[in-house]
Design a protein around this motif. Structure first.
Motif, PDB file in Angstrom:
ATOM      1  N   SER A 234       0.743  -1.158   0.026  1.00 32.83           N
ATOM      2  CA  SER A 234      -0.017   0.078   0.055  1.00 32.83           C
ATOM      3  C   SER A 234       0.878   1.251   0.003  1.00 32.83           C
ATOM      4  CB  SER A 234      -1.037   0.127   1.275  1.00 32.83           C
ATOM      5  OG  SER A 234      -1.512   1.358   1.557  1.00 32.83           O
ATOM      6  N   PRO A 235       0.303   2.280  -0.691  1.00 29.15           N
ATOM      7  CA  PRO A 235       1.036   3.788  -0.415  1.00 29.15           C
ATOM      8  C   PRO A 235       1.436   4.060   0.915  1.00 29.15           C
ATOM      9  CG  PRO A 235      -0.665   3.786  -1.985  1.00 29.15           C
ATOM     10  CD  PRO A 235      -0.922   2.612  -1.400  1.00 29.15           C
TER      11      PRO A 235
ATOM     12  N   GLN B  46       7.238   7.292   5.544  1.00 24.65           N
ATOM     13  CA  GLN B  46       6.179   6.944   4.571  1.00 24.65           C
ATOM     14  C   GLN B  46       6.565   7.864   3.315  1.00 24.65           C
ATOM     15  OE1 GLN B  46       1.953   6.466   4.977  1.00 24.65           O
ATOM     16  NE2 GLN B  46       1.469   7.976   3.435  1.00 24.65           N
TER      17      GLN B  46
ATOM     18  N   ASN C 160       7.928   1.073   3.650  1.00 26.82           N
ATOM     19  CA  ASN C 160       6.756   0.188   3.421  1.00 26.82           C
ATOM     20  C   ASN C 160       6.075  -0.024   5.108  1.00 26.82           C
ATOM     21  OD1 ASN C 160       8.628  -0.563   1.320  1.00 26.82           O
ATOM     22  ND2 ASN C 160       6.467  -0.479   0.638  1.00 26.82           N
TER      23      ASN C 160
END
Length: 305
Positions: free
Chosen positions: A23-24, A232, A237
């Motif tokens: 995921s971002p 982030q 990650n």
């Protein structure tokens, strides 16, 4: 959710954990020193749970120098994975022995229901990653560990993370080169131990642009405590807070014990304790009562004579 296990099978939890890593948004993994803490982590809204080797050792009143066994770590990991729907990442030290032991470690942890583990490139017995005096094995030895671990994996979604402690021993360039070799050997993610500053984390990400990276935000160590949002933005990650909950708990335990010793009562601590009612919520006490009443407990019929 079942009373005695979580409501999501291990395969689904591993898929969800991988999705969180891809995921971002960064996956935040506080450390759990007990199953109850893992449940609190889930209820607080985090993306995963971490099981620290240092914490398992400390809970046994042992230092983090490779004294715990695979059986002890796998047992605690199984207990924690049982009570949460979140993916659990486990610190597997150096794999508890030679490459064949690393392979067995992966098999045992898969059976324990966790989502992944990390293996490190320190010599065995290892030392805490944020202490001086560490030693790392040659690259080819760590590559053998990783290849053995990957060969033992049955669920392709089980995450195998390679931790490198080389930054504090051989320098960041060496750690970067090692990370690339470990990825080539089949590691899914790299754990960059004991980097110092935000600039170090950025440097590592720029040099290893495509891999999943994990940051360790442990207290009182080598690394600056960098906000998860900054990590982030850098491109990490996942981030672990391995010993935080244990340090909070033990800090308060020692203060409270001293007060009881000095004053003969715990009354002054009542507003700082978890209330009985909240503990029962975490334990899902009422669900056990309902189970008992529906299936086991009965009322003897009254005699109407």
């Amino acid at each position: 959710m079942s009373l005695f296990s979580n409501g999501v099978d291990a395969s689904s939890r591993r898929k969800a954990f991988r999705a969180a890593l891809a995921s971002p948004d960064i996956a935040r993994l506080p450390g759990a020193f007990s199953p109850l803490v893992a449940r609190a982590i889930e209820e607080a809204g985090f993306e995963g749970v971490y099981v620290s080797g240092a914490v398992v050792a400390a809970d046994l009143a042992l230092p983090d120098i490779g004294l715990t066994t695979l059986t002890e770590v796998a047992g605690r990991s199984r207990q924690i994975a049982r009570v949460t729907d979140l993916g659990v990442l486990v610190d597997a030290d150096t794999g508890f022995g030679e490459p064949m032991s690393a392979a067995r470690t992966v098999a045992e942890l898969e059976d324990a229901g966790v989502a992944g583990c990390h293996l490190e490139d320190q010599v065995n017995p290892k030392r805490c990653g944020h202490l001086d005096g560490k030693e790392v094995v040659p690259v080819d030895v760590m590559v053998q560990r990783i290849r053995a671990a990957v060969s033992a994996r049955r669920d392709p979604d089980f995450v195998i993370c390679a931790r490198t402690d080389a930054a504090g021993v051989e320098g960041i360039p060496s750690a970067i080169n090692r990370a690339k070799a470990y990825l080539d050997a089949g590691a899914d993610m790299i754990f960059t131990e004991a980097l110092h500053s935000e600039a170090d984390f950025r440097r590592f990400r720029e040099a290893v642009p495509d891999a999943w990276l994990l940051a360790n935000m442990t207290e009182f160590g080598k690394s600056d405590l960098i906000n998860a949002s900054v990590l982030q933005d850098i491109g990490y990650n996942a981030v672990i807070y391995p010993v935080t909950t244990l340090r909070i708990a033990m800090g308060q335990v020692e203060l409270a014990l001293q007060e009881i010793k000095d004053h003969g009562t715990q009354e002054g601590w009542l507003d700082r304790m978890q209330h009985r009612s909240r503990l029962y919520e975490l334990l899902r006490y009422e669900s056990y009562n309902m189970f008992d009443q529906d299936i086991f407990t009965y009322t003897k019929e009254q005699n109407n004579d």
